[in-house]
Design a protein around this motif. Sequence first.
Motif, mmCIF file in Angstrom:
data_model
loop_
_atom_site.group_PDB
_atom_site.id
_atom_site.type_symbol
_atom_site.label_atom_id
_atom_site.label_comp_id
_atom_site.label_asym_id
_atom_site.label_seq_id
_atom_site.Cartn_x
_atom_site.Cartn_y
_atom_site.Cartn_z
ATOM 1 N N MET A 1 -22.055 18.162 49.828
ATOM 2 C CA MET A 1 -21.918 19.587 49.694
ATOM 3 C C MET A 1 -23.272 20.183 49.307
ATOM 4 O O MET A 1 -24.002 19.611 48.508
ATOM 5 N N GLN A 2 -23.577 21.343 49.851
ATOM 6 C CA GLN A 2 -24.857 21.993 49.624
ATOM 7 C C GLN A 2 -24.926 22.614 48.227
ATOM 8 O O GLN A 2 -23.942 23.157 47.713
ATOM 9 N N VAL A 3 -26.101 22.519 47.606
ATOM 10 C CA VAL A 3 -26.327 23.141 46.303
ATOM 11 C C VAL A 3 -26.464 24.643 46.510
ATOM 12 O O VAL A 3 -27.293 25.095 47.298
ATOM 13 N N ARG A 4 -25.642 25.409 45.809
ATOM 14 C CA ARG A 4 -25.710 26.875 45.814
ATOM 15 C C ARG A 4 -25.860 27.294 44.359
ATOM 16 O O ARG A 4 -24.894 27.279 43.620
ATOM 17 N N LEU A 5 -27.040 27.676 43.951
ATOM 18 C CA LEU A 5 -27.289 28.054 42.567
ATOM 19 C C LEU A 5 -27.369 29.576 42.470
ATOM 20 O O LEU A 5 -28.032 30.214 43.279
ATOM 21 N N SER A 6 -26.665 30.133 41.488
ATOM 22 C CA SER A 6 -26.605 31.590 41.329
ATOM 23 C C SER A 6 -26.925 31.987 39.898
ATOM 24 O O SER A 6 -26.732 31.204 38.973
ATOM 25 N N ASP A 7 -27.356 33.230 39.733
ATOM 26 C CA ASP A 7 -27.491 33.804 38.403
ATOM 27 C C ASP A 7 -26.093 34.049 37.841
ATOM 28 O O ASP A 7 -25.137 34.271 38.594
ATOM 29 N N TYR A 8 -25.998 34.058 36.517
ATOM 30 C CA TYR A 8 -24.728 34.335 35.855
ATOM 31 C C TYR A 8 -24.200 35.702 36.273
ATOM 32 O O TYR A 8 -24.956 36.650 36.430
ATOM 33 N N THR A 9 -22.887 35.784 36.438
ATOM 34 C CA THR A 9 -22.227 37.064 36.703
ATOM 35 C C THR A 9 -20.913 37.123 35.926
ATOM 36 O O THR A 9 -20.183 36.126 35.876
ATOM 37 N N PRO A 10 -20.603 38.265 35.332
ATOM 38 C CA PRO A 10 -19.323 38.409 34.630
ATOM 39 C C PRO A 10 -18.114 38.246 35.555
ATOM 40 O O PRO A 10 -17.006 38.021 35.081
ATOM 41 N N ASP A 11 -18.329 38.342 36.867
ATOM 42 C CA ASP A 11 -17.230 38.139 37.820
ATOM 43 C C ASP A 11 -16.614 36.751 37.674
ATOM 44 O O ASP A 11 -15.447 36.551 37.993
ATOM 45 N N TRP A 12 -17.406 35.788 37.190
ATOM 46 C CA TRP A 12 -16.873 34.434 37.030
ATOM 47 C C TRP A 12 -15.729 34.418 36.028
ATOM 48 O O TRP A 12 -14.743 33.718 36.233
ATOM 49 N N ALA A 13 -15.834 35.179 34.963
ATOM 50 C CA ALA A 13 -14.751 35.249 33.971
ATOM 51 C C ALA A 13 -13.504 35.874 34.603
ATOM 52 O O ALA A 13 -12.380 35.420 34.360
ATOM 53 N N GLN A 14 -13.689 36.875 35.445
ATOM 54 C CA GLN A 14 -12.558 37.506 36.122
ATOM 55 C C GLN A 14 -11.891 36.529 37.095
ATOM 56 O O GLN A 14 -10.667 36.463 37.163
ATOM 57 N N ARG A 15 -12.700 35.767 37.833
ATOM 58 C CA ARG A 15 -12.140 34.774 38.764
ATOM 59 C C ARG A 15 -11.369 33.697 38.016
ATOM 60 O O ARG A 15 -10.340 33.206 38.488
ATOM 61 N N PHE A 16 -11.863 33.319 36.823
ATOM 62 C CA PHE A 16 -11.139 32.374 35.978
ATOM 63 C C PHE A 16 -9.767 32.952 35.610
ATOM 64 O O PHE A 16 -8.737 32.280 35.745
ATOM 65 N N GLU A 17 -9.740 34.196 35.140
ATOM 66 C CA GLU A 17 -8.483 34.830 34.717
ATOM 67 C C GLU A 17 -7.488 34.938 35.874
ATOM 68 O O GLU A 17 -6.296 34.703 35.694
#
Length: 174
Positions: A1-17
């Motif tokens: 799988m390809q490495v996809r590195l991103s800056d932090y985003t608050p959207d990650w917390a929403q996707r978790f919820e």
Amino acid sequence: MQVRLSDYTPDWAQRFEEEARFLRSVFGPEIVGFEHFGSTSVPGMKAKPVIDMMVIVRDIEAVDARNEQMAELGYDVAGDWGIPGRRLLRKGGEERTHHIHFYESNNPQIARHLILRDYLRENPDEVRAYSDLKERLASQFSETNGYSPAKKEFVGELEKRALAWSAVPGRYGE
């Protein structure tokens, strides 16, 4: 799988919820709780944009009993994936979005993951150092099969520092 590195985003917390709500609809009262952990749970951390979530359950066999249902819902059922007592589900195929780690409520791996997360949240210098390493490795390795092992030594040392930090009286019920 390809490495996809991103800056932090608050959207990650929403996707978790959002995923937690869906999993609760599937597993119901079997679930004791959810935890967002891993790099996407640490503000300021660079990360592969894959949400690591922990689902703490009463009985791990109840997770196994839903393997076929979860596969039909589009999840890759990966078994313990090298950690006894864990059940791993992956969502999103080659464009992975979630790694869902199920643990029975008494599993010692739960504390290990949460201590590291909490340590990083409290130590911005460690977040910067880890993010810098990830950027360097992402420029060297385009695939996760090279990237992930290359950071293993650093992560091991980071975990040791986190465990020492957690042993300070007053942290984690001590």
